[in-house]
Write a protein that holds these residues in place. Sequence first.
Motif, short mmCIF file in Angstrom:
data_model
loop_
_atom_site.label_atom_id
_atom_site.label_comp_id
_atom_site.label_asym_id
_atom_site.label_seq_id
_atom_site.Cartn_x
_atom_site.Cartn_y
_atom_site.Cartn_z
N GLN A 143 0.76 -1.15 -0.08
CA GLN A 143 -0.09 0.08 0.01
C GLN A 143 1.01 1.25 -0.05
O GLN A 143 0.31 2.22 -0.18
N LYS A 401 -10.91 -3.09 -2.81
CA LYS A 401 -10.13 -3.09 -1.55
C LYS A 401 -10.83 -3.84 -0.45
O LYS A 401 -10.38 -4.95 0.32
N TYR A 515 -8.06 2.80 6.19
CA TYR A 515 -7.26 2.63 4.93
C TYR A 515 -7.31 3.92 4.11
O TYR A 515 -6.31 4.18 3.48
N ARG A 519 -4.18 5.89 2.55
CA ARG A 519 -4.00 6.08 1.16
C ARG A 519 -3.83 7.25 0.78
O ARG A 519 -3.03 8.06 -0.06
N THR A 523 -0.85 8.93 -0.97
CA THR A 523 -0.79 9.80 -2.32
C THR A 523 -0.49 11.16 -2.38
O THR A 523 0.14 11.50 -3.14
#
Length: 630
Positions: A143, A401, A515, A519, A523
Motif C-alpha cells: 500500500q 479493497k 485505509y 491512502r 498519495t
Amino acid sequence: MSIYQILQQYWGYSQFRSLQEEVITSVLEGNDALALMPTGGGKSICFQVPALAKPGICIVVSPLIALMKDQVENLKARGIKAIAIVSGMGKREVDILLDNCIYGDIKFLYLSPERLLSELVQERIRQMNVNLIAVDEAHCISQWGYDFRPPYLHLADLRALHPTVPVLALTATATSRVVEDIQEKLSFKRPNVFRKSFIRSNLSYVVVNEDDKLRKLFAVANKVKGSGIVYVRNRRETQEISRLLNQQRISSDFYHAGLDSQTRSNKQQAWKENRIRVIVATNSFGMGIDKPDVRFVVHLDLPDSLEAYYQEAGRAGRDDTKAFAVLLFNKADISQLKRKFELSFPSIDEIKQVYHQLGNYYQLAHGAGLDLTLDFDIADFCTKYKLDAIKTISTLKFLEKDEYISLTESVFLPSRVKINITSEELYRFQIEHASFDPFIKTLLRSYGGLFEYFTAINESDIAKRTGLTASQAIGFLKQLEIMGLLSYQQQTDKPQLQFLRERVSSSQLHINKKYISERKEITKSQIDAAVNYAETQHCRSQQLLAYFDEHDSPKCGICDVCLHESREDKQENIEQSIENELLKLLALNHLSIDELVLSLQSGVEKQRIDVIRNLLDAGRIKSDGEKFYI
C-alpha cells in the motif's frame, strides 16, 4: 539443460545481462528473491529460465492482462507451452485450462491476482507440480507503492498452497519502504534483494516550466531525431495533440485503452516499425513494449508520482544511446493535480451511493450476484448516473479493497468454441440433423483441437466458408450450444467487473475508513515529491535516484540543471580569464576601448565589454574619457 543452454536455445543469447544470472542462480537454489530492475532490464528472463531448468510449472501473477497475453504469445513462438487465465473466460474454459496445467505439459500459467480469489483456482493450483511462483509488478502488493492492487494481498494464500516453492518478486520501481513491505507480504523466509542501480547514464532528464507547451513539444520533436512517445492525461488529448503534430508534419498517431484491441495493435505495430514517428498516449501505453530506439519521451502534464514518471520516462533510450525525457509543466498543472487528489478520496456516503448504483445498473437483486462477471462500460455508467469519472474510479478501487467487487482492465478475448460430446456422438447428430451437417464439417475442417479445449474462431471466416452471413453463423453456434453440442464464448473487448459477494444494502456495506485515510496520506506524499522534482533546481538524476534510496550518486552532467550549471561555470571561467588578461594589459599601457577589446584573446566582444564595465563599476580600473588605466 544448463541455464546457458536454455538462454541460447530459446532466446538466442550467449550471455546474461547484468544481475540476471545472480537472480536465476539464487532461485534455483530454492531461495525467495526480490529483483529490482529498471524498465527494459530483462526481468521476464529471470523467472522464465529457471522455470524451464526444472520439472513442473511456473505460476506467474501479473496485473497487466495485455502484458500477460504478449508474454504467452512470445513463449509460444519460442516453442514453450504457456497459457493465461484472465477475466472474461467462463468457468468451463478455466476448468479445462487448469486441467491442462495439472495433467499436461504446460510450463507457464499466467494469472491475474483477481483469479486467486477463486476457491476453484486455489484448489487446482494445490494439485499442480509448481516449481516457481513469479510475482510481476510486485510493488502492487504494497500500500506504500504507487499502484497498490488489493487482490495482490491474496498472494499469501498462493504461497500457503506450496510453502516450499520459491517466490521471485519483480519490479522496476520501489522505495526502501516498499522493498521491505513486498518481502513481508510474500512471507520471504529471509531477506534477499537483488538491486540494479536506477542510474540511466544515457538519459537526459529535462524539466521546463512552460505556458506554451505545444510550442516546446514541436521544438523537441523537430530537434531530436528518431521516434518518441508523448504522454497526456486523457483520451481526448491523445487525438488532439496527434492531430496538431501531424499539422506540423511530424508523423504521429494516438493510442488509449478505449480503442478496440485490433486498432491498438495496429497503431502500436506501425510505431514499432517506424512507420509512425510519434505516438501520443495515455499511461495505458508502453508496458511490455520492447522498442529500444525511442529517442524522446515527453510528458505534457505533471505525473502523479515519481515511480510512474521514472517508469514511463525510462522507455526512452533502452539501446544505451543518448535520449531525452522531457517534462513540461506550469502552475495550472499543480492546481489540476491537487483537484484530482481531492476527487480521488470520496466520502463513505459517496462510496455507498456508487455501490447502490452499480447494483441498479445491472438490475441485481439484494442477495444475488455472487461471482457474477459482467462487461463494464465506465463511461456509460458515469453518464447514466451523472458521476465524475475520476471519483468513480477511485470509489471502485475502495470497493475492490474491501472485496465487494473486482475490476479488471479492458481485455480482448477472441470468440472460442469447444465441442462437448464425443466424435461418435457428433457424427450421429450430423446424420440426424442434416441442416447442421455442412456447418459442422466446415467448423471441424477449419479448426483443430475442438474436442480437447476452447479454440479461438472467427465467425466472419466461418460465414465465408459456409456461404452464410456472420450473424447467421453466430446463430448456428448459439443453436448448437442450446442443444448441448458445444460451448460458445463470443469475443469481448471490455473491462470486466465481478461481484465478489452477494449484493448487500448500503447500510450493510462496511468500508475501511482507516485505509482510506492512509491512502490519502501516501498519495499526498507522492504528489508532493513529483511537484518538488519539477520545481527544485538540482540534478534531476540525483533527485530521482535519491527518491529510490540511491543517495550517493554523482551528478549526471546531462540534465537541464547540470547543463545550466556547466554553462554558468564556463561563463565564470571565461570572465575570469578576460579579467586577468585585461589587468595585465593595463598594468603596462593606457589603452582605448577599441585597443583594449582587440588586444584581449579570451571571450567574444560582448563578454569583453561586459567585464570592462563591471571592473569600471567596481572601481578596479579607471578612465579619463579616452583611455583606460589602473
